[in-house]
Design an enzyme around this catalytic site. Sequence first.
Site, mmCIF file in Angstrom:
data_model
loop_
_atom_site.group_PDB
_atom_site.id
_atom_site.type_symbol
_atom_site.label_atom_id
_atom_site.label_comp_id
_atom_site.label_asym_id
_atom_site.label_seq_id
_atom_site.Cartn_x
_atom_site.Cartn_y
_atom_site.Cartn_z
ATOM 1 N N TYR A 335 0.858 -1.191 0.000
ATOM 2 C CA TYR A 335 0.000 0.000 0.000
ATOM 3 C C TYR A 335 0.895 1.243 0.000
ATOM 4 O O TYR A 335 1.749 1.413 0.872
ATOM 5 C CB TYR A 335 -0.881 -0.034 1.249
ATOM 6 C CG TYR A 335 -2.020 0.974 1.323
ATOM 7 C CD1 TYR A 335 -2.147 2.038 0.436
ATOM 8 C CD2 TYR A 335 -2.995 0.850 2.312
ATOM 9 C CE1 TYR A 335 -3.190 2.938 0.523
ATOM 10 C CE2 TYR A 335 -4.051 1.747 2.412
ATOM 11 C CZ TYR A 335 -4.139 2.789 1.518
ATOM 12 O OH TYR A 335 -5.180 3.685 1.616
ATOM 13 N N CYS A 336 0.703 2.136 -0.976
ATOM 14 C CA CYS A 336 1.416 3.418 -1.054
ATOM 15 C C CYS A 336 2.930 3.179 -1.061
ATOM 16 O O CYS A 336 3.441 2.421 -1.879
ATOM 17 C CB CYS A 336 0.953 4.331 0.074
ATOM 18 S SG CYS A 336 1.579 6.027 -0.040
ATOM 19 N N ILE A 337 3.673 3.790 -0.154
ATOM 20 C CA ILE A 337 5.117 3.580 -0.126
ATOM 21 C C ILE A 337 5.442 2.120 0.201
ATOM 22 O O ILE A 337 6.495 1.607 -0.193
ATOM 23 C CB ILE A 337 5.800 4.538 0.874
ATOM 24 C CG1 ILE A 337 7.315 4.504 0.717
ATOM 25 C CG2 ILE A 337 5.399 4.242 2.304
ATOM 26 C CD1 ILE A 337 8.047 5.504 1.588
ATOM 27 N N GLY A 339 3.880 -0.233 -1.182
ATOM 28 C CA GLY A 339 3.855 -0.818 -2.513
ATOM 29 C C GLY A 339 5.129 -0.538 -3.281
ATOM 30 O O GLY A 339 5.629 -1.397 -4.022
ATOM 31 N N PHE A 363 -1.864 -1.227 -3.802
ATOM 32 C CA PHE A 363 -2.853 -0.187 -3.512
ATOM 33 C C PHE A 363 -2.179 1.177 -3.687
ATOM 34 O O PHE A 363 -1.221 1.504 -2.974
ATOM 35 C CB PHE A 363 -3.350 -0.290 -2.057
ATOM 36 C CG PHE A 363 -4.178 -1.499 -1.728
ATOM 37 C CD1 PHE A 363 -4.683 -2.331 -2.709
ATOM 38 C CD2 PHE A 363 -4.453 -1.809 -0.398
ATOM 39 C CE1 PHE A 363 -5.441 -3.446 -2.381
ATOM 40 C CE2 PHE A 363 -5.213 -2.918 -0.059
ATOM 41 C CZ PHE A 363 -5.707 -3.741 -1.053
#
Length: 604
Positions: A335-337, A339, A363
């Site tokens: 998710y985000c960083i 990811g 994500f």
Amino acid sequence: MSETSTPNVIPELTSAESEKMQAAFRDIAQRSQKLLETFAERQKAEGPQPADPLRLTQTFMDFTAKLMADPNRLVQAQIELWQQYMKLWQITAQRMMGQPVTPLVEPAKGDKRFNDPAWKDEVVFDYLKQSYLLTSRWLQDNVKQVEGLDDKTAKKVDFYTRQFIDALSPSNFALTNPQVVKATVESKGENLLKGLQNLLTDLERGKGKLAIRQTDMSAFKVGENVATSPGKVVFQNDLIQLLQYAPSTDEVYAMPLLIVPPWINKFYILDLKPENSFIKWATEQGYTVFVISWVNPDERLTRLVFEDYMRLGPLAALDAIEKATGEKKVSAIGYCIGGTLMAATLAWMAARGDDRIAACTFFTAQVDFSEPGELGVFIDEDQLAGLEEMMSKKGYLEGSEMATTFNMLRANDLIWSFVVNNYLMGKDPFPFDLLFWNADATRMPAAMHSYYLRNMYQKNLLVQPGALTLDGVPIDLRKIAIPIYLQAGKEDHIAPAKSVYKATQIFSGPVRFMLAGSGHIAGVVNPPRNRKYQHWLNETQHNPPTLEEWRAGAQEFPGSWWHDWDKWLSAKSGPKVPARIPGAGGLPALEDAPGSYVKLRTVE
């Protein structure tokens, strides 16, 4: 003013009200004195603070020089603004004489600053509103039309000009906000006194720096009414605790699921409450869910670098999951960083022939930072150097600094609305679990954060084959050949969908791209039971080069995308096996979820 105008005389105070107000003034004086003493001590200890911490002086000097280079254009712009003012004066005069008029300018759709009826019903406030909107739009339009600026400087000037414009909205001042004027009259000024006390409370909470409360921080407690899904901590090191969640079904898929959340905020955005918990929902679909809970680093961890986050994060978690379940293969979510880290980790694993992650979901995660959106305005050499200088003093970046950056992307909603509510209206912020999570700030180790900003955002090296070496291994994202589910938010202002989509052209395996309605949070946390928003899918065999082309062939579906993701992942997660009880496998339980790492707070 109309017949419904609020009176401009505050009624006399009763003796009881006078005593209450005097007590409030004494409280304010005492607390102000303590804050001044704290401020003086900090100045003495830390020395004078930089006058231009964002290093904008040179940027706006360059902008002004380019603006003044075409004086004719500047004069013409001023004439155009004057003509607009003349039209506004005319329609205002007509309205004051009782004639029906059409507004010259209206707030943008979704602009909540001018929702109060007085902004439209009261002539003076309507004039203030329209005058502000005319001036702000004129200023922004002319900033964008200045020629000769490079693209990065132009975006930077536009962004910070908008911050200036938002700050000067008449809704942000007591005498020009009708709600505040009315509240002041009705409460005999008590709202302003209470607002001043709220301001002092926020300054005290921030230890001399303004830490605006976006919600009632006392209304929530991690592990009690947020982050309540049952589970156990089954592994930990200096950087992470690994949570294994209790099953909700008698049987589960053989392949466990590892979630790697961002460390810029805490993992429980995916477990705020049972009704919208992605973690709880995933267990209900039959997945054995493991989640990384990152530590909130202090002085002991200031030397951590990006590859430490890979080694002590997902790689350590993979080893632990195999011990806990006996399963070598897992699926993963970044998710985000988190990811971005997962993509780097997958490339590292691919280079070493490590196939333990069989499928991965992203994500709102960027890997190609060539078009990073508005966050890119903070990434230039001047601002990075200033940030690194600030981080060098403690060895980490305070979470509040990161929170301010994200809040600036939506300043009217996340800064100025609370200034009005807390300090001008004198109200306490409303309890809201999402904003409690948003305020639960985490620190960034200096070396790791500098590496991330410089190599990803500034130089965009992650997407270049062999440009980055992690733990001795040159990495290439094009070697990632496993199935990928790539989620983006249509209105995401942190990881823009256009930027996220670029990964479809990089990974060499099958990529299912899904565009969700809403933004960085609601685009992800959208449980099916809510029946909110929508999502888009394009079932063509290959993803076209651009998001615009993809959208041209996409179909819109109502509601959540979670069931589509479950259909995709369940087919790859193996047969069903008896449900696994956290702590009953190869790793004993260390403590109950959500664990102790997530409970460490930097600002109360």
